[in-house]
Design a protein around this motif. Structure first.
Motif, PDB file in Angstrom:
ATOM      1  N   VAL A 196       6.081   8.383 -15.857  1.00 36.06           N
ATOM      2  CA  VAL A 196       4.980   7.790 -15.095  1.00 36.06           C
ATOM      3  C   VAL A 196       5.143   8.174 -13.625  1.00 36.06           C
ATOM      4  O   VAL A 196       6.224   8.052 -13.054  1.00 36.06           O
ATOM      5  N   GLU A 197       4.042   8.658 -13.049  1.00 35.48           N
ATOM      6  CA  GLU A 197       4.021   8.991 -11.622  1.00 35.48           C
ATOM      7  C   GLU A 197       2.796   8.331 -11.006  1.00 35.48           C
ATOM      8  O   GLU A 197       1.678   8.486 -11.512  1.00 35.48           O
ATOM      9  N   VAL A 198       3.010   7.618  -9.915  1.00 35.55           N
ATOM     10  CA  VAL A 198       1.920   6.907  -9.242  1.00 35.55           C
ATOM     11  C   VAL A 198       1.964   7.249  -7.757  1.00 35.55           C
ATOM     12  O   VAL A 198       3.034   7.312  -7.153  1.00 35.55           O
ATOM     13  N   SER A 199       0.802   7.483  -7.200  1.00 39.06           N
ATOM     14  CA  SER A 199       0.664   7.677  -5.768  1.00 39.06           C
ATOM     15  C   SER A 199       0.095   6.385  -5.198  1.00 39.06           C
ATOM     16  O   SER A 199      -0.958   5.915  -5.642  1.00 39.06           O
ATOM     17  N   LEU A 200       0.794   5.797  -4.268  1.00 38.85           N
ATOM     18  CA  LEU A 200       0.359   4.550  -3.642  1.00 38.85           C
ATOM     19  C   LEU A 200      -0.009   4.823  -2.193  1.00 38.85           C
ATOM     20  O   LEU A 200       0.800   5.357  -1.432  1.00 38.85           O
ATOM     21  N   ARG A 201      -1.230   4.450  -1.826  1.00 33.05           N
ATOM     22  CA  ARG A 201      -1.682   4.639  -0.448  1.00 33.05           C
ATOM     23  C   ARG A 201      -1.741   3.278   0.232  1.00 33.05           C
ATOM     24  O   ARG A 201      -2.352   2.345  -0.293  1.00 33.05           O
ATOM     25  N   PHE A 202      -1.113   3.196   1.388  1.00 28.52           N
ATOM     26  CA  PHE A 202      -0.986   1.934   2.103  1.00 28.52           C
ATOM     27  C   PHE A 202      -1.698   1.986   3.441  1.00 28.52           C
ATOM     28  O   PHE A 202      -1.610   2.976   4.173  1.00 28.52           O
ATOM     29  N   THR A 203      -2.381   0.895   3.748  1.00 24.85           N
ATOM     30  CA  THR A 203      -2.818   0.611   5.097  1.00 24.85           C
ATOM     31  C   THR A 203      -1.910  -0.513   5.571  1.00 24.85           C
ATOM     32  O   THR A 203      -1.713  -1.497   4.848  1.00 24.85           O
ATOM     33  N   LEU A 204      -1.327  -0.344   6.739  1.00 21.84           N
ATOM     34  CA  LEU A 204      -0.366  -1.321   7.236  1.00 21.84           C
ATOM     35  C   LEU A 204      -0.990  -2.242   8.265  1.00 21.84           C
ATOM     36  O   LEU A 204      -1.911  -1.854   8.984  1.00 21.84           O
ATOM     37  N   GLU A 205      -0.468  -3.467   8.316  1.00 20.52           N
ATOM     38  CA  GLU A 205      -0.813  -4.379   9.400  1.00 20.52           C
ATOM     39  C   GLU A 205      -0.126  -3.844  10.644  1.00 20.52           C
ATOM     40  O   GLU A 205       1.065  -3.561  10.625  1.00 20.52           O
ATOM     41  N   LYS A 206      -0.885  -3.693  11.685  1.00 19.34           N
ATOM     42  CA  LYS A 206      -0.303  -3.080  12.878  1.00 19.34           C
ATOM     43  C   LYS A 206      -0.078  -4.090  13.995  1.00 19.34           C
ATOM     44  O   LYS A 206      -0.001  -3.739  15.168  1.00 19.34           O
ATOM     45  N   THR A 207       0.053  -5.356  13.621  1.00 22.71           N
ATOM     46  CA  THR A 207       0.267  -6.385  14.647  1.00 22.71           C
ATOM     47  C   THR A 207       1.697  -6.361  15.167  1.00 22.71           C
ATOM     48  O   THR A 207       1.934  -6.709  16.314  1.00 22.71           O
ATOM     49  N   ALA A 208       2.644  -5.954  14.346  1.00 18.19           N
ATOM     50  CA  ALA A 208       4.043  -5.872  14.784  1.00 18.19           C
ATOM     51  C   ALA A 208       4.311  -4.462  15.320  1.00 18.19           C
ATOM     52  O   ALA A 208       3.918  -3.477  14.706  1.00 18.19           O
ATOM     53  N   PRO A 209       4.985  -4.345  16.447  1.00 14.77           N
ATOM     54  CA  PRO A 209       5.241  -3.025  17.023  1.00 14.77           C
ATOM     55  C   PRO A 209       6.096  -2.125  16.126  1.00 14.77           C
ATOM     56  O   PRO A 209       5.998  -0.907  16.191  1.00 14.77           O
TER      57      PRO A 209
END
Length: 151
Positions: free
Chosen positions: A64-77
């Motif tokens: 099994v191969e999965v590509s995970l795309r993330f958008t991050l919370e950018k409130t922390a430096p």
């Protein structure tokens, strides 16, 4: 930069990365001494950065191969740095890429089975810090992987 001799040597190296310098030189039509000097120069210039073993993870039972795309919370430096540091600790993460745009980070994840992937996802992936959104893409087939440069 590179001349025709360098390119011939690199093509031969791409064709047979475990061949001796003597064999590569013969196939490229140059002396072994010249080939050794050229390879040393290319290493010194950072063109050749070593050789590595390429292990087929599918042959080792990972199907099994999965590509995970993330958008991050950018409130922390330190959001990017802490996310990436934590992702590096997950053994099944075989690739980490960062982007400019809507997607911040992509992880390549492998697992033995779908239940194994779900276990990794629930226990290791969703607990990574600073996640705002995740998109999962199940890998179906690789149609082309360019591992060779057009020299």
């Amino acid at each position: 930069m590179l001349d025709d001799t360098d390119r011939r040597l690199l093509r031969q190296l791409q064709n047979d990365p475990v061949a001796t310098v003597q064999a590569l030189a013969a196939r490229a039509g140059v002396s072994a001494r010249l080939a050794a000097r050229r390879f040393d120069r290319m290493r010194g210039e950072g063109i050749l950065r070593g050789q590595r073993a390429r292990i087929d993870w599918r042959a080792m039972g990972y199907s099994v191969e999965v590509s995970l795309r993330f958008t991050l919370e950018k409130t922390a430096p330190d959001a990017f740095d802490s996310f990436i540091a934590a992702a590096r600790e997950v053994p099944e993460v075989v690739e980490i890429q960062t982007f400019l745009g809507r997607v911040d980070v992509r992880l390549g994840v492998i697992a033995r089975t779908l239940p194994h992937y779900h276990e990794i996802y629930r226990s290791r992936i969703v607990t990574l810090p600073h996640i705002a959104d995740i998109e999962s893409l199940m890998h179906v087939a690789t149609l082309k992987t360019a591992e060779r440069l057009p020299l």
